[in-house]
Design an enzyme around this catalytic site. Sequence first.
Site, PDB file in Angstrom:
ATOM      1  CB  THR A   1      -7.617  -4.997   1.790  1.00 26.35           C
ATOM      2  OG1 THR A   1      -6.802  -4.771   3.040  1.00 26.35           O
ATOM      3  CG2 THR A   1      -7.320  -3.735   0.765  1.00 26.35           C
TER       4      THR A   1
ATOM      5  CG  ASP B   1      -5.698   0.228   3.340  1.00 21.80           C
ATOM      6  OD1 ASP B   1      -5.768  -0.696   3.720  1.00 21.80           O
ATOM      7  OD2 ASP B   1      -4.706   1.223   3.633  1.00 21.80           O
TER       8      ASP B   1
ATOM      9  CD  GLU C   1      -6.531   4.678   4.229  1.00 26.22           C
ATOM     10  OE1 GLU C   1      -5.906   3.700   3.688  1.00 26.22           O
ATOM     11  OE2 GLU C   1      -5.981   5.128   5.242  1.00 26.22           O
TER      12      GLU C   1
ATOM     13  CD  GLU D   1      -5.368   2.788  -0.620  1.00 25.50           C
ATOM     14  OE1 GLU D   1      -4.596   2.192  -1.055  1.00 25.50           O
ATOM     15  OE2 GLU D   1      -5.414   3.012   0.647  1.00 25.50           O
TER      16      GLU D   1
ATOM     17  CG  HIS E   1      -4.830  10.412   2.477  1.00 28.50           C
ATOM     18  ND1 HIS E   1      -6.178  10.459   3.216  1.00 28.50           N
ATOM     19  CD2 HIS E   1      -4.004   9.825   2.938  1.00 28.50           C
ATOM     20  CE1 HIS E   1      -5.811   9.733   4.197  1.00 28.50           C
ATOM     21  NE2 HIS E   1      -4.535   8.964   4.068  1.00 28.50           N
TER      22      HIS E   1
ATOM     23  CD  GLN F   1      -3.695   4.523  10.413  1.00 28.85           C
ATOM     24  OE1 GLN F   1      -5.029   4.599  10.025  1.00 28.85           O
ATOM     25  NE2 GLN F   1      -2.870   5.257   9.472  1.00 28.85           N
TER      26      GLN F   1
ATOM     27  CG  ASP G   1      -2.093   1.016   0.877  1.00 28.18           C
ATOM     28  OD1 ASP G   1      -2.411   1.329  -0.281  1.00 28.18           O
ATOM     29  OD2 ASP G   1      -2.481   1.632   2.138  1.00 28.18           O
TER      30      ASP G   1
ATOM     31  NE  ARG H   1      -8.463   6.600   9.194  1.00 25.40           N
ATOM     32  CZ  ARG H   1      -8.073   6.243   7.852  1.00 25.40           C
ATOM     33  NH1 ARG H   1      -6.538   6.049   8.009  1.00 25.40           N
ATOM     34  NH2 ARG H   1      -8.279   6.330   6.854  1.00 25.40           N
TER      35      ARG H   1
ATOM     36  CE  LYS I   1      -3.985   2.212   7.091  1.00 25.09           C
ATOM     37  NZ  LYS I   1      -4.501   3.149   6.269  1.00 25.09           N
TER      38      LYS I   1
ATOM     39  CD  GLU J   1      -8.414  12.729   3.772  1.00 24.04           C
ATOM     40  OE1 GLU J   1      -8.596  11.502   3.443  1.00 24.04           O
ATOM     41  OE2 GLU J   1      -7.917  13.554   3.148  1.00 24.04           O
TER      42      GLU J   1
HETATM   43 MN    MN Z   1      -4.333   2.904   2.386  1.00 26.53          MN
END
Ligand code: MN
Length: 419
Positions: free
Chosen positions: A259, A235, A201, A203, A135, A242, A128, A239, A255, A366
Amino acid sequence: MKPFIVPASAKSWIEVDPESHFPIQNLPFGVAVHKNRGEGMVCAIGDYALDLPVLMEAGMISEEEFPWLDTFLGLDKELLTKLRKRIYELLEESHSELRDNAKIRKKAILNRKDLQLTVPIPPTAFIDFYSGIQHASNVGKMFRPDQPPLLPNYRHLPVGYNGRASSVVASGTKIIRPKGQTKGPNDEMPAYGPTKEMDFELEMGFYISEGQDMGKRITCKSAEDHILGLVIVNDWSARDIQRWEYQPLGPFLSKSFATSVSPWLVTLDALEPFRIDGMEQDPEVLPHLRSQGKQHFDIQLEVLLQTAKMKAPQQIAASNTKHLYWSISQQVAHQTSNGTPIEFGDLYASGTISGPEEGTYGSLLEISWRGQKPVSLETGETRTFLEDGDTLTLTAFAQGDGFKIGFGECAGTIMPAQG
Ligand code: MN
């Protein structure tokens, strides 16, 4: 090798809605799980999909030229281009071979909505990146407000980490809320429990076709020869887990629990008309990461959320792959610049793709700005992060003149934590 580009004016004898993600210009490949005979490759066209092993059995796809098409295994980029060209010939409106063979048509043309699609290629490795510069800037502003938003290395190399391949799942797979260690700023000790900050996420990813031996590297110039095609990637991220675990070695359990990838592998050939220059790289990157020509793509991205109370999904963000600072070629060149081997089936994800303003952010971190700005939904509900029963769907397409090159959907529903 020359890409095979289907003319914008081409039509299939199978009728395709102009809004469909799968016109004859696209022809992406997937792997379906059939009730009685296991897995088999399929190719999407409008509301339908062609069953490729059936076409091979009927002699319409050469058994000598191609491997048995139950999975992508044995298909390099060149063979996939040849296969796509052959499927184009079978589907183009003036070609009668399949069009006028009712018996084979009945066996080989499946309803797309009835298909159970799996991960296109179970990845051998999952990498990743962090190539969405908006971002990366937003995260920097949130977590390091008194420093420049981007770390000093950001514009010199595509930051990334080796993720977990075993938990890459197909779109539609239910996502169990992970448990883990978290520690609030005022807590004396960390605690173990379900994440309270379940996020997605937005992606894009790509699969490696032909690999490279240990000790050798792949240059930007030849990198695309090693790329089989693109998929959407979610992904999923916890948080709070993390935040507590990520220093100094990066994300780990926040993570690796799941996925999701979209089921249709869209070829670079299909995306050829949508190449763009991408943003200017300043300062100039080192010679081994310099690339020429249009290395980026204009692909529109959308994020939809449906809570258990909602009757239909609501769009909560829209972005575009043009917001990526590093190209897919540069990512491959960087990954192999130390001589690490790569192999068929390695999956690379871009990193979260956010745009510069509100409404274009590719994560709830975000969108809700760390939980400070809850999202208002049509039902009157609000969200800072995902709750159990929420379904999050990512979708992507490039808009052509009268057609779309689409990726379909990458969806997942959050289930309560277990154990
Ligand atoms: Mn990611």
